[in-house]
Enzyme design. Structure first.
Site, PDB file in Angstrom:
ATOM      1  N   ASP A  16       0.863  -1.182   0.000  1.00 30.94           N
ATOM      2  CA  ASP A  16       0.000   0.000   0.000  1.00 30.94           C
ATOM      3  C   ASP A  16       0.900   1.234   0.000  1.00 30.94           C
ATOM      4  O   ASP A  16       1.627   1.476   0.962  1.00 30.94           O
ATOM      5  CB  ASP A  16      -0.861  -0.043   1.273  1.00 30.94           C
ATOM      6  N   ASN A  30      -6.998  12.680 -10.905  1.00 34.32           N
ATOM      7  CA  ASN A  30      -7.787  13.119 -12.069  1.00 34.32           C
ATOM      8  C   ASN A  30      -7.479  14.597 -12.306  1.00 34.32           C
ATOM      9  O   ASN A  30      -6.889  15.266 -11.459  1.00 34.32           O
ATOM     10  CB  ASN A  30      -9.288  12.887 -11.834  1.00 34.32           C
ATOM     11  N   GLY A  38      -9.759   4.264  -5.926  1.00 32.33           N
ATOM     12  CA  GLY A  38      -8.432   3.673  -6.105  1.00 32.33           C
ATOM     13  C   GLY A  38      -7.363   4.286  -5.232  1.00 32.33           C
ATOM     14  O   GLY A  38      -7.592   4.632  -4.074  1.00 32.33           O
ATOM     15  N   ASP A  40      -6.002   7.140  -5.507  1.00 32.21           N
ATOM     16  CA  ASP A  40      -6.323   8.559  -5.230  1.00 32.21           C
ATOM     17  C   ASP A  40      -7.114   8.647  -3.922  1.00 32.21           C
ATOM     18  O   ASP A  40      -6.801   9.421  -3.019  1.00 32.21           O
ATOM     19  CB  ASP A  40      -7.143   9.103  -6.402  1.00 32.21           C
ATOM     20  N   SER A 124      -2.639   4.758 -14.284  1.00 34.87           N
ATOM     21  CA  SER A 124      -3.581   4.484 -15.388  1.00 34.87           C
ATOM     22  C   SER A 124      -3.970   3.028 -15.545  1.00 34.87           C
ATOM     23  O   SER A 124      -4.796   2.712 -16.413  1.00 34.87           O
ATOM     24  CB  SER A 124      -3.033   4.981 -16.742  1.00 34.87           C
ATOM     25  N   THR A 125      -3.426   2.100 -14.753  1.00 31.08           N
ATOM     26  CA  THR A 125      -3.714   0.670 -14.958  1.00 31.08           C
ATOM     27  C   THR A 125      -4.968   0.212 -14.219  1.00 31.08           C
ATOM     28  O   THR A 125      -5.322  -0.967 -14.289  1.00 31.08           O
ATOM     29  CB  THR A 125      -2.532  -0.209 -14.506  1.00 31.08           C
ATOM     30  N   GLY A 126      -5.640   1.099 -13.502  1.00 26.01           N
ATOM     31  CA  GLY A 126      -6.888   0.722 -12.819  1.00 26.01           C
ATOM     32  C   GLY A 126      -8.073   1.244 -13.602  1.00 26.01           C
ATOM     33  O   GLY A 126      -8.335   0.822 -14.733  1.00 26.01           O
ATOM     34  N   TYR A 128      -8.454   3.758 -15.309  1.00 27.25           N
ATOM     35  CA  TYR A 128      -8.170   4.342 -16.642  1.00 27.25           C
ATOM     36  C   TYR A 128      -7.823   3.289 -17.691  1.00 27.25           C
ATOM     37  O   TYR A 128      -7.559   3.608 -18.850  1.00 27.25           O
ATOM     38  CB  TYR A 128      -7.088   5.417 -16.538  1.00 27.25           C
TER      39      TYR A 128
HETATM   40  N1  APR Z   1      -1.257   1.499  -3.045  1.00 28.14           N
HETATM   41  C1  APR Z   1      -0.673   1.201  -4.236  1.00 28.14           C
HETATM   42  N2  APR Z   1      -1.355   0.983  -5.380  1.00 28.14           N
HETATM   43  C2  APR Z   1      -2.702   1.059  -5.303  1.00 28.14           C
HETATM   44  C3  APR Z   1      -3.403   1.358  -4.113  1.00 28.14           C
HETATM   45  C4  APR Z   1      -2.612   1.588  -2.945  1.00 28.14           C
HETATM   46  N3  APR Z   1      -3.167   1.895  -1.760  1.00 28.14           N
HETATM   47  N4  APR Z   1      -4.740   1.364  -4.382  1.00 28.14           N
HETATM   48  C5  APR Z   1      -4.872   1.061  -5.685  1.00 28.14           C
HETATM   49  N5  APR Z   1      -3.654   0.869  -6.248  1.00 28.14           N
HETATM   50  C6  APR Z   1      -3.315   0.517  -7.628  1.00 28.14           C
HETATM   51  C7  APR Z   1      -4.356  -0.202  -8.425  1.00 28.14           C
HETATM   52  O1  APR Z   1      -4.331  -1.596  -8.139  1.00 28.14           O
HETATM   53  C8  APR Z   1      -3.881   0.099  -9.841  1.00 28.14           C
HETATM   54  O2  APR Z   1      -2.895  -0.852 -10.209  1.00 28.14           O
HETATM   55  O3  APR Z   1      -3.117   1.736  -8.331  1.00 28.14           O
HETATM   56  C9  APR Z   1      -3.199   1.468  -9.730  1.00 28.14           C
HETATM   57  C10 APR Z   1      -3.922   2.631 -10.399  1.00 28.14           C
HETATM   58  O4  APR Z   1      -5.327   2.414 -10.314  1.00 28.14           O
HETATM   59  P1  APR Z   1      -6.341   3.625 -10.038  1.00 28.14           P
HETATM   60  O5  APR Z   1      -6.194   4.062  -8.640  1.00 28.14           O
HETATM   61  O6  APR Z   1      -7.677   3.186 -10.513  1.00 28.14           O
HETATM   62  O7  APR Z   1      -5.794   4.829 -10.945  1.00 28.14           O
HETATM   63  P2  APR Z   1      -5.952   5.106 -12.519  1.00 28.14           P
HETATM   64  O8  APR Z   1      -6.158   3.856 -13.302  1.00 28.14           O
HETATM   65  O9  APR Z   1      -4.782   5.988 -12.858  1.00 28.14           O
HETATM   66  O10 APR Z   1      -7.318   5.948 -12.593  1.00 28.14           O
HETATM   67  C11 APR Z   1      -7.318   7.249 -12.046  1.00 28.14           C
HETATM   68  O11 APR Z   1      -9.299   6.857 -10.765  1.00 28.14           O
HETATM   69  O12 APR Z   1      -9.482   7.069  -8.503  1.00 28.14           O
HETATM   70  C12 APR Z   1      -9.732   7.694  -9.699  1.00 28.14           C
HETATM   71  O13 APR Z   1      -9.557  10.037  -9.185  1.00 28.14           O
HETATM   72  C13 APR Z   1      -8.914   8.955  -9.840  1.00 28.14           C
HETATM   73  O14 APR Z   1     -10.071   9.663 -11.820  1.00 28.14           O
HETATM   74  C14 APR Z   1      -8.866   9.098 -11.345  1.00 28.14           C
HETATM   75  C15 APR Z   1      -8.758   7.658 -11.824  1.00 28.14           C
END
Ligand code: APR
Length: 183
Positions: A16, A30, A38, A40, A124-126, A128
């Site tokens: 984490d 964002n 996620g 963020d 961006s791998t979640g 996005y």
């Molecule tokens: N620590 C490390 N990695 C994490 C954690 C954490 N606590 N929580 C989630 N992740 C990982 C996810 O597993 C993924 O691999 O972060 C990566 C990015 O995923 P997202 O958080 O969904 O970010 P992204 O794909 O860049 O999308 C960004 O999502 O939360 C919203 O406001 C944000 O609009 C923006 C969008």
């Protein structure tokens, strides 16, 4: 610094990112810097939502591919570097360069602030939707290129939340870097 040597500064780990006591952790934000789900959401909660949102409101948003810095507040990290990754739309809309720009600009902001250790999530791998392997290869290659020219940064850590992602990233860094001592 020789290209082969920079890989000794690049680490990967599972966990984490909000728990990491780096000089800065990077947030996958964002463009409104309004917080979200996620990583963020996790960072905003751990830093303290009110004080982080107040700091973000002063920044006036962030363009995709750019990066801006705030204090880390209640986080163990001193700073948060907020970057906005591209939403993956198939790969023909400049997504790769925008993602590379997230890493480059975040590292530039760290260097401008004389920070020595920085940690990234998998931008961006979640939500996005960027394909994980392609995104991780862009992240690692862009970081290695940056470190050749910027010796003051001492360590860049890539933090993967899930085990599957961590294991996939381990295979990618093995492939990209010279023979590594994985101690
Ligand atoms: N620590 C490390 N990695 C994490 C954690 C954490 N606590 N929580 C989630 N992740 C990982 C996810 O597993 C993924 O691999 O972060 C990566 C990015 O995923 P997202 O958080 O969904 O970010 P992204 O794909 O860049 O999308 C960004 O999502 O939360 C919203 O406001 C944000 O609009 C923006 C969008």
């Amino acid at each position: 610094m020789a290209a082969a040597d920079v890989w000794s500064k690049i680490k990967i780990q599972q966990g984490d990112i909000t728990k990491l006591a780096a000089d800065a952790i990077v947030n996958a934000a964002n463009s409104r810097l309004a917080g979200g789900g996620g990583v963020d959401g996790a960072i905003h909660r751990a830093a303290g939502i009110e004080q982080l949102q107040a700091a973000c409101r002063k920044l006036g948003g962030c363009e995709t591919g750019d990066a801006k810095i705030t204090p880390g507040f209640n986080l163990p990290a001193q700073h948060i570097i907020h970057t906005v990754g591209p939403v993956f739309g198939g790969g023909q809309r400049g997504e790769a360069e925008l993602l590379a720009s997230c890493y480059r600009r975040s590292l530039e902001v760290a260097a401008e602030n004389h920070l020595k250790t920085i940690a990234f999530p998998a931008i961006s791998t979640g939500v996005y939707g960027y394909p994980f392997e392609a995104a991780t290869e862009i992240a690692l290659r862009t970081t290695a290129e940056f470190l050749v020219e910027h010796e003051l940064i001492e360590q860049v850590t890539f933090v993967f939340f899930g085990r599957v992602d961590f294991e996939s990233a381990s295979a990618i860094i093995e492939r990209l870097s010279p023979a590594r001592d994985n101690s």
